[in-house]
Design an enzyme around this catalytic site. Structure first.
Site, mmCIF file in Angstrom:
data_model
loop_
_atom_site.group_PDB
_atom_site.id
_atom_site.type_symbol
_atom_site.label_atom_id
_atom_site.label_comp_id
_atom_site.label_asym_id
_atom_site.label_seq_id
_atom_site.Cartn_x
_atom_site.Cartn_y
_atom_site.Cartn_z
ATOM 1 N N LYS A 194 -11.716 -1.689 7.005
ATOM 2 C CA LYS A 194 -10.819 -2.588 7.713
ATOM 3 C C LYS A 194 -11.261 -2.710 9.172
ATOM 4 C CE LYS A 194 -8.660 -3.053 3.932
ATOM 5 N NZ LYS A 194 -7.506 -2.385 3.407
ATOM 6 N N TRP A 197 0.837 -1.211 0.000
ATOM 7 C CA TRP A 197 0.000 0.000 0.000
ATOM 8 C C TRP A 197 0.863 1.249 0.000
ATOM 9 C CZ3 TRP A 197 -4.258 -1.249 -1.904
ATOM 10 C CH2 TRP A 197 -4.947 -2.397 -1.524
ATOM 11 N N ASP A 225 -1.420 6.783 6.226
ATOM 12 C CA ASP A 225 -2.514 5.879 5.876
ATOM 13 C C ASP A 225 -2.714 4.965 7.090
ATOM 14 O OD1 ASP A 225 -4.127 3.816 5.009
ATOM 15 O OD2 ASP A 225 -2.929 3.324 3.227
HETATM 16 C C1 PLP Z 1 -7.010 -1.897 2.159
HETATM 17 C C2 PLP Z 1 -6.002 -0.844 2.230
HETATM 18 C C3 PLP Z 1 -5.912 0.159 1.251
HETATM 19 C C4 PLP Z 1 -6.802 0.194 0.029
HETATM 20 O O1 PLP Z 1 -8.093 0.483 0.393
HETATM 21 P P1 PLP Z 1 -9.255 0.704 -0.694
HETATM 22 O O2 PLP Z 1 -10.328 1.319 0.121
HETATM 23 O O3 PLP Z 1 -9.601 -0.638 -1.228
HETATM 24 O O4 PLP Z 1 -8.735 1.597 -1.743
HETATM 25 C C5 PLP Z 1 -4.960 1.138 1.416
HETATM 26 N N1 PLP Z 1 -4.144 1.142 2.478
HETATM 27 C C6 PLP Z 1 -4.201 0.194 3.436
HETATM 28 C C7 PLP Z 1 -3.264 0.251 4.590
HETATM 29 C C8 PLP Z 1 -5.129 -0.829 3.333
HETATM 30 O O5 PLP Z 1 -5.181 -1.768 4.282
#
Ligand code: PLP
Length: 370
Positions: free
Chosen positions: A195, A101, A171
Site C-alpha cells: 500500500k 479488512w 493492521d
Molecule cells: C490491502 C489490505 C489488506 C490485505 O492485504 P493482502 O496483502 O492483500 O492480504 C489488509 N488490511 C488492509 C488495511 C489493507 O489495506
C-alpha cells in the site's frame, strides 16, 4: 517514457527516485555481477540488504529494542490467522469492526477462538470511527484488534482505543510510515507493504518480544509462528528478497526526506487540498465524517442530493473515471463494494498529482453541472 498519476489503493505508486535506483542496479547490484533477484538470501550481499533495511526502519519509526521486526510473506490477510494463532492464549479477543479488512480479521479469529465485536461502524457503511473510549473489554481477552486506516472506506483512528490494559494489535497496512507512531502503545503492528511502502508480497510485523513465545495454539504451523521468524531473523526460509531490497530503498528515501514527521506534514498538505475542494464542491462529496478522515485514502461520490437520479449519478461517476484516465489520472474507481471514486494519495504521490486531480475535478464539475 511517460508516467501517470497513479491513485491505486494497492499495489500503488512508489517514489520515482527509488524505481530509478533499482533500475540502475538491476543487472549488476553494486558490482557483484547479478541482480538482487538472483542472489542467495544467505549471501553476504543480501545479509547487508536485510540488516540495513531493518536498521533503517527502526530508525524511521523509533522502534524500541524490545520489539522484533519481521519480514513475512502471506500478505496482510495471513496475519488475520497468524495473530490469533500466536496471541489468543485465552482463546478470546476483542475486535473493532470498521470495515472489510477488520471484519475479515474478526471472522478469521473466530475460527480459533471467541472473537468479540466491541464496536462497529457498519450502521453507517463504515463512514466513521466509533467511540472507543469505554469498550466492554473483559479481563480474559488476550488483545484488542483494530484496522487503523480503512483503505476501502477512507477512515482512520485519530486516537487509539482505550484497551483497558490489554494488548493492542493494529493492521497499519494503508497508513504504515505515513506519519509517526508511538510503537510502545502497541503489542503488535503489521502492514502489507504494497500500500504505502513497497512492491506486493511482504508484510512487516513489529512484535513486542514478550508476545513471541512457543506457547501458540497447538496446531500452529512452524511457518506461522512469530518465534520461527524472530529466531531466524526473517531468514528461516527464503524471504521475499526483492521486496526487502525495494522497501530498504524506500526507508532510505524516507530518512533522507525528513522521516515520518516530514511525511505527515506533506500528507496533511496533500489531503487538505483534496478535502477542501470536496467540502466546497457542488457535484462531488466526500463519504467520510470529517473527524475520521484518512490522509491516505479519499473516497468520494457524485452528490446524490444534487444528482438525484441514481442512474444519472452512476453514469456521471463512470464518465469521471473514464475521462480522468484519459487525462493521466489512473485508478480512481472506487472499491467495488462502495462504488463512486477513491483517490489513494500515499507517501509517493506528489503534491502535483493531487493538484492535477483537483483541477480535473473542477473542470469536470463545470462541464457536467448546469
Ligand atoms: C490491502 C489490505 C489488506 C490485505 O492485504 P493482502 O496483502 O492483500 O492480504 C489488509 N488490511 C488492509 C488495511 C489493507 O489495506
Amino acid at each position: 517514457m511517460s508516467r501517470v498519476y497513479n491513485f491505486s489503493a494497492g499495489p500503488a505508486v512508489l517514489p520515482e527516485e527509488v524505481l530509478k535506483e533499482a533500475a540502475q542496479d538491476m543487472l549488476d547490484y553494486k558490482g557483484c555481477g547479478m541482480s538482487v533477484m538472483e542472489m542467495s538470501h544467505r549471501s553476504k550481499m543480501f545479509d547487508n540488504i536485510i540488516k540495513e533495511a531493518e536498521a533503517d526502519l527502526r530508525k524511521l519509526m523509533n522502534i524500541p529494542d524490545n520489539y522484533k521486526v519481521l519480514f513475512l510473506q502471506g500478505g496482510a490477510s495471513q496475519q488475520f490467522a497468524m495473530v490469533p494463532m500466536n496471541l489468543m492464549k485465552n482463546k478470546k479477543a476483542g475486535f473493532i469492526v470498521t470495515g472489510q479488512w477488520a471484519k475479515k480479521a474478526y471472522q478469521e479469529a473466530g475460527i480459533y477462538g471467541e472473537a468479540v465485536q466491541l464496536a462497529s461502524s457498519a450502521d453507517k457503511t463504515f463512514s466513521y470511527i466509533p467511540d472507543c473510549s469505554d469498550l466492554a473489554i473483559t479481563d480474559d481477552m488476550d488483545y484488542v484488534y483494530i484496522c487503523e486506516n480503512n483503505t476501502i472506506y477512507g477512515t482512520k483512528f485519530k486516537t487509539l482505543p482505550n484497551t483497558k490494559g490489554k494488548i493492542l494489535v493494529a493492521d497499519q497496512s494503508s497508513c504504515f510510515l505515513s506519519e509517526p507512531v508511538d510503537v510502545t502503545k502497541y503489542g503488535l503492528i503489521f502492514a502489507g507493504v504494497q500500500k504505502n511502502v513497497g512492491p506486493a508480497g511482504m508484510v512487516v510485523a513489529i512484535v513486542r518480544e514478550d508476545l513471541i513465545t512457543e506457547d501458540t495454539l497447538p496446531f500452529t504451523p512452524t511457518m506461522l509462528k512469530y518465534k520461527t521468524h524472530a529466531d531466524a531473523e526473517s531468514l528461516y526460509n527464503t524471504p521475499n528478497c526483492w521486496c526487502i531490497y525495494i522497501c530498504g530503498l524506500v526507508f532510505k528515501y524516507l530518512l533522507k526526506n525528513g522521516g515520518l514527521e516530514a511525511m505527515k506534514k506533506r500528507n496533511e498538505e496533500k489531503a487538505a487540498i483534496l478535502y477542501d475542494y470536496l467540502d466546497n464542491s457542488k457535484l462531488f462529496i466526500g463519504t467520510v465524517e470529517k473527524n475520521s478522515r484518512s490522509l491516505m485514502n479519499v473516497p468520494f461520490i457524485v452528490n446524490p442530493a444534487v444528482i438525484t437520479d441514481p442512474e444519472k449519478k452512476a453514469e456521471l461517476e463512470a464518465k469521471f473515471v473514464a475521462e480522468s484516465k484519459k487525462a493521466g489520472l489512473e485508478n480512481l474507481k472506487g472499491h467495488r463494494t462502495v462504488g463512486g471514486m477513491r483517490a489513494s494519495i500515499y507517501n509517493a504521490m506528489p503534491k502535483e498529482g493531487v493538484i492535477a486531480l483537483v483541477e480535473f475535478m473542477k473542470k469536470f464539475e463545470k462541464e457536467n453541472l448546469q
